[in-house]
Write a protein that holds these residues in place. Structure first.
Motif, PDB file in Angstrom:
ATOM      1  N   ILE A  90       0.843  -1.205   0.000  1.00  0.00           N
ATOM      2  CA  ILE A  90       0.000   0.000   0.000  1.00  0.00           C
ATOM      3  C   ILE A  90       0.875   1.251   0.000  1.00  0.00           C
ATOM      4  O   ILE A  90       1.833   1.364   0.757  1.00  0.00           O
ATOM      5  CB  ILE A  90      -0.969   0.006   1.198  1.00  0.00           C
ATOM      6  CG1 ILE A  90      -1.966  -1.147   1.039  1.00  0.00           C
ATOM      7  CG2 ILE A  90      -1.726   1.332   1.297  1.00  0.00           C
ATOM      8  CD1 ILE A  90      -2.940  -1.289   2.179  1.00  0.00           C
ATOM      9  N   GLY A  91       0.534   2.175  -0.907  1.00  0.00           N
ATOM     10  CA  GLY A  91       1.258   3.434  -1.016  1.00  0.00           C
ATOM     11  C   GLY A  91       2.448   3.391  -1.957  1.00  0.00           C
ATOM     12  O   GLY A  91       3.093   4.406  -2.201  1.00  0.00           O
ATOM     13  N   LYS A  92       2.741   2.222  -2.505  1.00  0.00           N
ATOM     14  CA  LYS A  92       3.909   2.064  -3.377  1.00  0.00           C
ATOM     15  C   LYS A  92       3.551   2.410  -4.825  1.00  0.00           C
ATOM     16  O   LYS A  92       2.441   2.217  -5.281  1.00  0.00           O
ATOM     17  CB  LYS A  92       4.421   0.632  -3.292  1.00  0.00           C
ATOM     18  CG  LYS A  92       5.782   0.475  -3.934  1.00  0.00           C
ATOM     19  CD  LYS A  92       6.492  -0.743  -3.422  1.00  0.00           C
ATOM     20  CE  LYS A  92       7.093  -0.415  -2.072  1.00  0.00           C
ATOM     21  NZ  LYS A  92       7.748  -1.500  -1.436  1.00  0.00           N
ATOM     22  N   ARG A  93       4.532   2.917  -5.559  1.00  0.00           N
ATOM     23  CA  ARG A  93       4.407   3.193  -6.998  1.00  0.00           C
ATOM     24  C   ARG A  93       4.117   1.872  -7.710  1.00  0.00           C
ATOM     25  O   ARG A  93       4.598   0.820  -7.319  1.00  0.00           O
ATOM     26  CB  ARG A  93       5.708   3.790  -7.500  1.00  0.00           C
ATOM     27  CG  ARG A  93       5.882   3.708  -9.000  1.00  0.00           C
ATOM     28  CD  ARG A  93       7.167   4.312  -9.466  1.00  0.00           C
ATOM     29  NE  ARG A  93       6.907   5.734  -9.575  1.00  0.00           N
ATOM     30  CZ  ARG A  93       7.734   6.693  -9.210  1.00  0.00           C
ATOM     31  NH1 ARG A  93       8.913   6.394  -8.736  1.00  0.00           N
ATOM     32  NH2 ARG A  93       7.424   7.941  -9.336  1.00  0.00           N
ATOM     33  N   VAL A  94       3.336   1.955  -8.798  1.00  0.00           N
ATOM     34  CA  VAL A  94       3.016   0.782  -9.601  1.00  0.00           C
ATOM     35  C   VAL A  94       3.542   0.986 -11.010  1.00  0.00           C
ATOM     36  O   VAL A  94       3.283   2.013 -11.644  1.00  0.00           O
ATOM     37  CB  VAL A  94       1.490   0.530  -9.655  1.00  0.00           C
ATOM     38  CG1 VAL A  94       1.181  -0.695 -10.509  1.00  0.00           C
ATOM     39  CG2 VAL A  94       0.914   0.376  -8.263  1.00  0.00           C
ATOM     40  N   LEU A  95       4.297  -0.006 -11.494  1.00  0.00           N
ATOM     41  CA  LEU A  95       4.798   0.002 -12.860  1.00  0.00           C
ATOM     42  C   LEU A  95       4.236  -1.204 -13.604  1.00  0.00           C
ATOM     43  O   LEU A  95       4.051  -2.262 -13.013  1.00  0.00           O
ATOM     44  CB  LEU A  95       6.320  -0.090 -12.886  1.00  0.00           C
ATOM     45  CG  LEU A  95       7.104   1.078 -12.294  1.00  0.00           C
ATOM     46  CD1 LEU A  95       8.594   0.759 -12.316  1.00  0.00           C
ATOM     47  CD2 LEU A  95       6.819   2.356 -13.047  1.00  0.00           C
ATOM     48  N   SER A  96       3.999  -1.022 -14.893  1.00  0.00           N
ATOM     49  CA  SER A  96       3.634  -2.164 -15.725  1.00  0.00           C
ATOM     50  C   SER A  96       4.915  -2.888 -16.105  1.00  0.00           C
ATOM     51  O   SER A  96       6.014  -2.341 -15.973  1.00  0.00           O
ATOM     52  CB  SER A  96       2.898  -1.704 -16.984  1.00  0.00           C
ATOM     53  OG  SER A  96       3.803  -1.095 -17.881  1.00  0.00           O
ATOM     54  N   THR A  97       4.786  -4.112 -16.610  1.00  0.00           N
ATOM     55  CA  THR A  97       5.966  -4.847 -17.062  1.00  0.00           C
ATOM     56  C   THR A  97       6.616  -4.156 -18.255  1.00  0.00           C
ATOM     57  O   THR A  97       7.784  -4.405 -18.558  1.00  0.00           O
ATOM     58  CB  THR A  97       5.609  -6.300 -17.427  1.00  0.00           C
ATOM     59  OG1 THR A  97       4.492  -6.289 -18.317  1.00  0.00           O
ATOM     60  CG2 THR A  97       5.280  -7.111 -16.191  1.00  0.00           C
ATOM     61  N   GLY A  99       7.178  -0.994 -18.187  1.00  0.00           N
ATOM     62  CA  GLY A  99       7.869   0.159 -17.631  1.00  0.00           C
ATOM     63  C   GLY A  99       7.044   1.423 -17.579  1.00  0.00           C
ATOM     64  O   GLY A  99       7.582   2.515 -17.408  1.00  0.00           O
ATOM     65  N   VAL A 100       5.723   1.304 -17.678  1.00  0.00           N
ATOM     66  CA  VAL A 100       4.833   2.463 -17.629  1.00  0.00           C
ATOM     67  C   VAL A 100       4.347   2.660 -16.200  1.00  0.00           C
ATOM     68  O   VAL A 100       3.895   1.709 -15.548  1.00  0.00           O
ATOM     69  CB  VAL A 100       3.628   2.266 -18.585  1.00  0.00           C
ATOM     70  CG1 VAL A 100       2.640   3.412 -18.463  1.00  0.00           C
ATOM     71  CG2 VAL A 100       4.109   2.115 -20.019  1.00  0.00           C
ATOM     72  N   ASP A 101       4.430   3.901 -15.705  1.00  0.00           N
ATOM     73  CA  ASP A 101       3.948   4.239 -14.367  1.00  0.00           C
ATOM     74  C   ASP A 101       2.425   4.240 -14.394  1.00  0.00           C
ATOM     75  O   ASP A 101       1.804   5.019 -15.118  1.00  0.00           O
ATOM     76  CB  ASP A 101       4.480   5.616 -13.953  1.00  0.00           C
ATOM     77  CG  ASP A 101       4.201   5.939 -12.493  1.00  0.00           C
ATOM     78  OD1 ASP A 101       3.233   5.412 -11.921  1.00  0.00           O
ATOM     79  OD2 ASP A 101       4.962   6.742 -11.927  1.00  0.00           O
ATOM     80  N   LEU A 102       1.819   3.350 -13.613  1.00  0.00           N
ATOM     81  CA  LEU A 102       0.357   3.232 -13.574  1.00  0.00           C
ATOM     82  C   LEU A 102      -0.270   4.014 -12.430  1.00  0.00           C
ATOM     83  O   LEU A 102      -1.485   4.150 -12.393  1.00  0.00           O
ATOM     84  CB  LEU A 102      -0.053   1.759 -13.474  1.00  0.00           C
ATOM     85  CG  LEU A 102       0.409   0.851 -14.616  1.00  0.00           C
ATOM     86  CD1 LEU A 102       0.059  -0.597 -14.307  1.00  0.00           C
ATOM     87  CD2 LEU A 102      -0.196   1.303 -15.927  1.00  0.00           C
ATOM     88  N   GLY A 103       0.532   4.473 -11.475  1.00  0.00           N
ATOM     89  CA  GLY A 103      -0.007   5.213 -10.339  1.00  0.00           C
ATOM     90  C   GLY A 103       0.531   4.675  -9.033  1.00  0.00           C
ATOM     91  O   GLY A 103       1.674   4.213  -8.949  1.00  0.00           O
TER      92      GLY A 103
END
Length: 147
Positions: A90-97, A99-103
């Motif tokens: 929780i609260g961590k940055r999310v990246l797609s595989t 390399g796109v920042d998803l939020g």
């Protein structure tokens, strides 16, 4: 059930009917996309509870058959490397595989019977838990092509 709703929930022994701890952080295994266990606060016997040691994960309490189910995290191989700030979700940055920042992770939904991660909630958007591929110090990684 959501992580945010479960943190702080009492852990109760069904043998003694005593509170033996409280749910702290969730320990997520990204390989199996499950809750491997939980860090436990306010316990006299240890600081972790392996998912298989839970009798039931109820809406008001988590039950265990004995306080002995709460162990020291360092002694439990199945929880090795899943604890600490680097593995909080929780609260961590999310990246797609790709390399796109998803939020940012707002919350995580899990099945209280199996511990399976059913969805990761990213900036108020629910993404299937089956897309979870990694949790690390920098980000949570989801195999997610678009939003």
């Amino acid at each position: 059930m959501l992580f945010s709703e479960s943190i702080g929930r009492k852990v109760v022994s069904t043998t003694t009917a005593d509170t033996v701890g409280a749910v702290g952080e969730f320990l997520v295994d990204p390989r199996s996309r499950t809750v491997a266990g939980m860090q436990i606060k306010k316990s006299k016997t240890g600081d972790a509870l392996v998912w298989s040691g839970i009798s039931t994960f109820g809406t008001d309490a988590v039950t265990v058959d004995s306080a002995d189910r709460i162990v020291e995290i360092g002694t439990e191989e199945s929880l090795s490397g899943l604890d600490g700030k680097a593995h909080r979700v929780i609260g961590k940055r999310v990246l797609s595989t790709a390399g796109v920042d998803l939020g940012t992770v707002d919350d995580v939904e899990f099945d209280p019977e199996t511990g399976a991660i059913t969805s990761v909630i990213v900036d108020a958007v629910s993404i299937q838990g089956s897309t979870l591929t990694g949790v690390g110090s920098y980000a949570v990684v989801l195999d997610h092509r678009d939003r």
